[in-house]
Design a protein around this motif. Structure first.
Motif, mmCIF file in Angstrom:
data_model
loop_
_atom_site.group_PDB
_atom_site.id
_atom_site.type_symbol
_atom_site.label_atom_id
_atom_site.label_comp_id
_atom_site.label_asym_id
_atom_site.label_seq_id
_atom_site.Cartn_x
_atom_site.Cartn_y
_atom_site.Cartn_z
ATOM 1 N N ALA A 143 -3.094 -1.739 5.192
ATOM 2 C CA ALA A 143 -2.335 -0.495 5.333
ATOM 3 C C ALA A 143 -1.330 -0.339 4.194
ATOM 4 O O ALA A 143 -0.684 -1.292 3.784
ATOM 5 N N THR A 144 -1.227 0.869 3.661
ATOM 6 C CA THR A 144 -0.295 1.163 2.575
ATOM 7 C C THR A 144 0.894 1.938 3.130
ATOM 8 O O THR A 144 0.700 2.930 3.829
ATOM 9 N N PRO A 145 2.128 1.473 2.830
ATOM 10 C CA PRO A 145 3.286 2.216 3.346
ATOM 11 C C PRO A 145 3.369 3.608 2.745
ATOM 12 O O PRO A 145 3.006 3.826 1.582
ATOM 13 N N THR A 146 3.812 4.532 3.524
ATOM 14 C CA THR A 146 3.940 5.908 3.071
ATOM 15 C C THR A 146 5.082 6.027 2.075
ATOM 16 O O THR A 146 6.195 5.574 2.336
ATOM 17 N N ALA A 147 4.776 6.607 0.904
ATOM 18 C CA ALA A 147 5.810 6.778 -0.121
ATOM 19 C C ALA A 147 6.771 7.888 0.305
ATOM 20 O O ALA A 147 6.356 8.916 0.851
ATOM 21 N N SER A 148 8.062 7.662 0.053
ATOM 22 C CA SER A 148 9.056 8.677 0.395
ATOM 23 C C SER A 148 10.069 8.758 -0.738
ATOM 24 O O SER A 148 10.482 7.749 -1.295
ATOM 25 N N GLY A 149 10.436 9.964 -1.089
ATOM 26 C CA GLY A 149 11.390 10.159 -2.165
ATOM 27 C C GLY A 149 12.816 9.974 -1.697
ATOM 28 O O GLY A 149 13.081 9.812 -0.495
ATOM 29 N N PRO A 150 13.787 9.983 -2.606
ATOM 30 C CA PRO A 150 15.192 9.828 -2.200
ATOM 31 C C PRO A 150 15.655 11.015 -1.365
ATOM 32 O O PRO A 150 15.234 12.151 -1.581
ATOM 33 N N VAL A 151 16.497 10.727 -0.408
ATOM 34 C CA VAL A 151 17.061 11.759 0.454
ATOM 35 C C VAL A 151 18.482 12.041 -0.003
ATOM 36 O O VAL A 151 19.301 11.125 -0.119
ATOM 37 N N HIS A 152 18.774 13.287 -0.290
ATOM 38 C CA HIS A 152 20.099 13.692 -0.754
ATOM 39 C C HIS A 152 21.031 13.800 0.444
ATOM 40 O O HIS A 152 20.866 14.684 1.295
ATOM 41 N N LEU A 153 21.987 12.891 0.530
ATOM 42 C CA LEU A 153 22.942 12.906 1.634
ATOM 43 C C LEU A 153 24.083 13.882 1.347
ATOM 44 O O LEU A 153 24.510 14.036 0.207
ATOM 45 N N TRP A 154 24.556 14.513 2.406
ATOM 46 C CA TRP A 154 25.635 15.497 2.317
ATOM 47 C C TRP A 154 25.376 16.524 1.199
ATOM 48 O O TRP A 154 26.142 16.676 0.246
ATOM 49 N N PRO A 155 24.269 17.231 1.296
ATOM 50 C CA PRO A 155 23.910 18.166 0.216
ATOM 51 C C PRO A 155 24.910 19.304 0.032
ATOM 52 O O PRO A 155 24.977 19.905 -1.039
ATOM 53 N N GLY A 156 25.700 19.596 1.062
ATOM 54 C CA GLY A 156 26.665 20.685 0.925
ATOM 55 C C GLY A 156 27.950 20.295 0.237
ATOM 56 O O GLY A 156 28.787 21.160 -0.060
ATOM 57 N N ARG A 157 28.121 19.000 -0.026
ATOM 58 C CA ARG A 157 29.362 18.540 -0.642
ATOM 59 C C ARG A 157 29.394 18.909 -2.127
ATOM 60 O O ARG A 157 28.415 18.757 -2.845
#
Length: 261
Positions: free
Chosen positions: A48-62
């Motif tokens: 099984a290959t782990p699903t690739a995920s991009g960076p998550v932008h935290l607090w985008p409204g800041r």
């Protein structure tokens, strides 16, 4: 009775033989492929290959901090006064102690910043090369040479020993007019200094026990100087002190130190 020129139609037994022949040929073709998959180095499932995920932008409204744009003209050259022009950008002819003495005259009594030095180091440097002075007591170390800017000419790398295992690392390049430009100057408690390609790497103790900080200085064409382009905290295997290991000094070798490449 079969008429003249007519072709007999195959019977059921004939058609069965043709099907068996085709099945045998197909099996013969598939056998090599099946055996190839079983060989070492052949195709095999990786699981099984782990699903690739991009960076998550935290607090985008800041509203984040703003990075000022770089000066398109780059950093102004820090020419060393009091040094004769260098012919053909050959920094090998420069005596490093004489060079540092010229900088002391240009920045007298500096105690902080890139030109700051402890008074005892200043006094020792002023004695370098004097009649009767012990060369081993000169804090200006043996120079190293490497093309760090990519212009095909060697730069001059100078180390100056300070008390308490601190040292100043400086890099100089010569321009087409023969003027010496200091493109790097930093002072720290140094474990070791290394050259890797066109980079200068400083290993210094970290604030965390068992770790050191490796800072990679690289030439920046826009700023026309060496900048700390990469910093990494590294765990030191088997270290017993507060984030430091016994220092190791790189030995001069052709192409990296003491001689041009």
């Amino acid at each position: 009775m079969i008429g003249s020129g007519s072709v007999p139609s195959p019977g059921p037994g004939h058609r069965g033989r043709r099907r068996r022949v085709r099945a045998g040929l197909l099996t013969a073709l598939l056998l090599p492929l099946a055996s190839a998959c079983d060989d070492t180095g052949g195709l095999a499932g990786a699981g099984a290959t782990p699903t690739a995920s991009g960076p998550v932008h935290l607090w985008p409204g800041r509203a984040g901090a703003v990075v000022p744009p770089a000066d398109p003209g780059g950093a102004p050259p820090e020419y060393v006064p009091g040094i004769a022009p260098v012919q053909d950008q050959n920094v090998h002819v420069i005596d490093p102690a004489t060079l540092v003495q010229a900088e002391l005259r240009a920045h007298p009594n500096a105690r902080t910043g890139p030109d700051g030095m402890p008074p005892e180091t200043v006094a020792a440097i002023e004695e370098c090369g004097a009649d009767g002075a012990d060369p081993k007591k000169c804090p200006v170390l043996t120079p190293y040479y490497r093309d760090l800017t990519g212009n095909g000419k060697d730069e001059l790398i100078v180390g100056i020993e300070y008390p308490d295992q601190q040292m100043s690392v400086r890099v100089y390049t010569a321009d087409a007019e023969g003027r010496l430009n200091r493109i790097m100057a930093t002072t720290d408690t140094v474990i070791s200094v290394e050259l890797a390609g066109r980079d200068v790497i400083l290993r210094v103790p970290s604030g965390n026990a068992g770790y050191e900080v490796n800072t990679t200085w690289s030439w920046d064409e826009t700023q026309r100087s060496m900048l700390p382009a990469w910093e990494q905290i590294v765990r030191v295997p088997g270290s017993t002190g507060p984030g430091r290991t016994p220092g190791t000094s790189p030995s001069p070798s052709p192409g990296s130190a003491g001689a041009s490449r």
